[in-house]
Write an enzyme that holds these catalytic residues in place. Structure first.
Site, PDB file in Angstrom:
ATOM      1  N   GLY A  45      13.402   3.207   4.457  1.00  0.00           N
ATOM      2  CA  GLY A  45      12.915   3.793   5.494  1.00  0.00           C
ATOM      3  C   GLY A  45      13.118   2.936   6.793  1.00  0.00           C
ATOM      4  O   GLY A  45      13.575   1.870   6.466  1.00  0.00           O
ATOM      5  N   GLN A  50      12.433  -0.276  15.175  1.00  0.00           N
ATOM      6  CA  GLN A  50      13.142  -1.294  14.627  1.00  0.00           C
ATOM      7  C   GLN A  50      14.508  -1.714  14.818  1.00  0.00           C
ATOM      8  O   GLN A  50      15.160  -2.542  14.720  1.00  0.00           O
ATOM      9  CB  GLN A  50      12.910  -1.281  13.027  1.00  0.00           C
ATOM     10  CG  GLN A  50      11.518  -1.011  12.247  1.00  0.00           C
ATOM     11  CD  GLN A  50      11.937  -1.083  10.818  1.00  0.00           C
ATOM     12  OE1 GLN A  50      11.744   0.023  10.380  1.00  0.00           O
ATOM     13  NE2 GLN A  50      11.763  -1.773  10.084  1.00  0.00           N
ATOM     14  N   CYS A  89       9.481  -5.428   4.770  1.00  0.00           N
ATOM     15  CA  CYS A  89       9.581  -4.727   5.848  1.00  0.00           C
ATOM     16  C   CYS A  89      11.333  -5.228   6.344  1.00  0.00           C
ATOM     17  O   CYS A  89      11.211  -6.586   6.214  1.00  0.00           O
ATOM     18  CB  CYS A  89       8.809  -5.095   6.941  1.00  0.00           C
ATOM     19  SG  CYS A  89       9.202  -4.175   8.385  1.00  0.00           S
ATOM     20  N   LEU A  90      11.935  -4.298   6.722  1.00  0.00           N
ATOM     21  CA  LEU A  90      13.508  -4.984   7.140  1.00  0.00           C
ATOM     22  C   LEU A  90      13.292  -5.853   8.446  1.00  0.00           C
ATOM     23  O   LEU A  90      14.284  -6.500   8.683  1.00  0.00           O
ATOM     24  CB  LEU A  90      14.433  -3.843   7.672  1.00  0.00           C
ATOM     25  CG  LEU A  90      14.783  -2.714   6.130  1.00  0.00           C
ATOM     26  CD1 LEU A  90      15.583  -1.324   6.755  1.00  0.00           C
ATOM     27  CD2 LEU A  90      15.816  -3.661   5.429  1.00  0.00           C
ATOM     28  N   HIS A 131       4.186   3.483   6.350  1.00  0.00           N
ATOM     29  CA  HIS A 131       4.612   2.191   6.721  1.00  0.00           C
ATOM     30  C   HIS A 131       5.423   2.613   7.951  1.00  0.00           C
ATOM     31  O   HIS A 131       5.261   1.825   9.081  1.00  0.00           O
ATOM     32  CB  HIS A 131       5.586   1.533   5.649  1.00  0.00           C
ATOM     33  CG  HIS A 131       6.162   0.407   5.906  1.00  0.00           C
ATOM     34  ND1 HIS A 131       5.889  -0.762   5.461  1.00  0.00           N
ATOM     35  CD2 HIS A 131       7.040   0.123   7.183  1.00  0.00           C
ATOM     36  CE1 HIS A 131       6.619  -1.913   6.147  1.00  0.00           C
ATOM     37  NE2 HIS A 131       7.388  -1.341   6.910  1.00  0.00           N
ATOM     38  N   GLU A 132       6.320   3.606   7.818  1.00  0.00           N
ATOM     39  CA  GLU A 132       7.122   3.753   8.993  1.00  0.00           C
ATOM     40  C   GLU A 132       6.388   4.339  10.256  1.00  0.00           C
ATOM     41  O   GLU A 132       6.740   4.116  11.394  1.00  0.00           O
ATOM     42  CB  GLU A 132       8.373   4.851   8.670  1.00  0.00           C
ATOM     43  CG  GLU A 132       9.277   4.419   7.449  1.00  0.00           C
ATOM     44  CD  GLU A 132       9.609   2.851   7.863  1.00  0.00           C
ATOM     45  OE1 GLU A 132       9.775   2.576   9.006  1.00  0.00           O
ATOM     46  OE2 GLU A 132      10.113   2.223   6.656  1.00  0.00           O
ATOM     47  N   HIS A 135       4.893   1.793  12.205  1.00  0.00           N
ATOM     48  CA  HIS A 135       5.974   1.223  13.193  1.00  0.00           C
ATOM     49  C   HIS A 135       5.909   1.926  14.464  1.00  0.00           C
ATOM     50  O   HIS A 135       6.085   1.384  15.507  1.00  0.00           O
ATOM     51  CB  HIS A 135       7.441   1.133  12.583  1.00  0.00           C
ATOM     52  CG  HIS A 135       7.609   0.086  11.609  1.00  0.00           C
ATOM     53  ND1 HIS A 135       7.774  -1.141  11.973  1.00  0.00           N
ATOM     54  CD2 HIS A 135       8.175   0.125  10.355  1.00  0.00           C
ATOM     55  CE1 HIS A 135       8.127  -2.049  11.094  1.00  0.00           C
ATOM     56  NE2 HIS A 135       8.500  -1.312  10.165  1.00  0.00           N
TER      57      HIS A 135
HETATM   58 NI    NI Z   1       9.094  -1.928   8.083  1.00  0.00          NI
END
Ligand code: NI
Length: 173
Positions: A45, A50, A89-90, A131-132, A135
């Protein structure tokens, strides 16, 4: 094109994304680049903030082989149940912790062509979507941890910094 990932500490991760008024060629290109970036990072995701774009679009892949799905202006319209599962998380490489989320959600959004869609998700896909969408509201998964765990993680990041390249994980969002 693979886009540069913004990491924890970058103020754009704390901004609220703006709704996308129309699916322009630029938005289509952003979505294609986000999908490419997500797969390059072996994520499941990714949200536009991000990659430094404060707009309300996410791409998700629930690992079923169905491919990446863009959700434009996504909104959760119902949620049910509660389940705890490990997240990463990236934008916060190398950090993983269990997070409580709704077990089941319904989401309304536009697809990549601007057509309205509604979907029900449970399990991993429901977790990724929550989660996304967080963001898009400037919320990171560590914000949802108990204060003791959150402070421990923040101290660790302050002391050790974040790795440039985290080990790839199937649970990096
Ligand atoms: Ni994330």
């Amino acid at each position: 094109m693979i886009l540069k990932l913004r990491k924890y500490g970058d103020p754009i991760l704390r901004r609220r994304g703006a709704p996308i008024p129309a699916i322009t060629p630029e938005v289509r290109e952003l979505i294609a680049d986000m999908v490419e970036t997500m797969y390059h990072q072996v994520g499941i995701g990714l949200a536009a903030p991000q990659v430094g774009i404060p707009l309300r679009v996410i791409v998700v892949d629930d690992n079923t082989g169905a491919g990446a799905r863009p959700l434009v202006n996504p909104a959760i319209t119902a949620r049910r149940g509660s389940v705890v599962g490990e997240e990463g998380c990236l934008s916060i490489p190398g950090i993983f912790a269990p997070v409580e989320r709704a077990e089941w959600v319904t989401v309304e959004a536009l697809d990549g062509d601007g057509a309205p869609l509604a979907l029900e998700a449970h399990g991993l896909l429901a977790r990724v979507i929550q989660h996304e969408i967080d963001h898009l509201d400037g919320i990171l998964f560590i914000d949802r941890l108990d204060p003791v765990t959150r402070d421990r993680i923040k101290r660790k990041i302050k002391k050790e910094g974040l790795p440039d390249e985290a080990p790839h994980s199937a649970f990096a969002l």
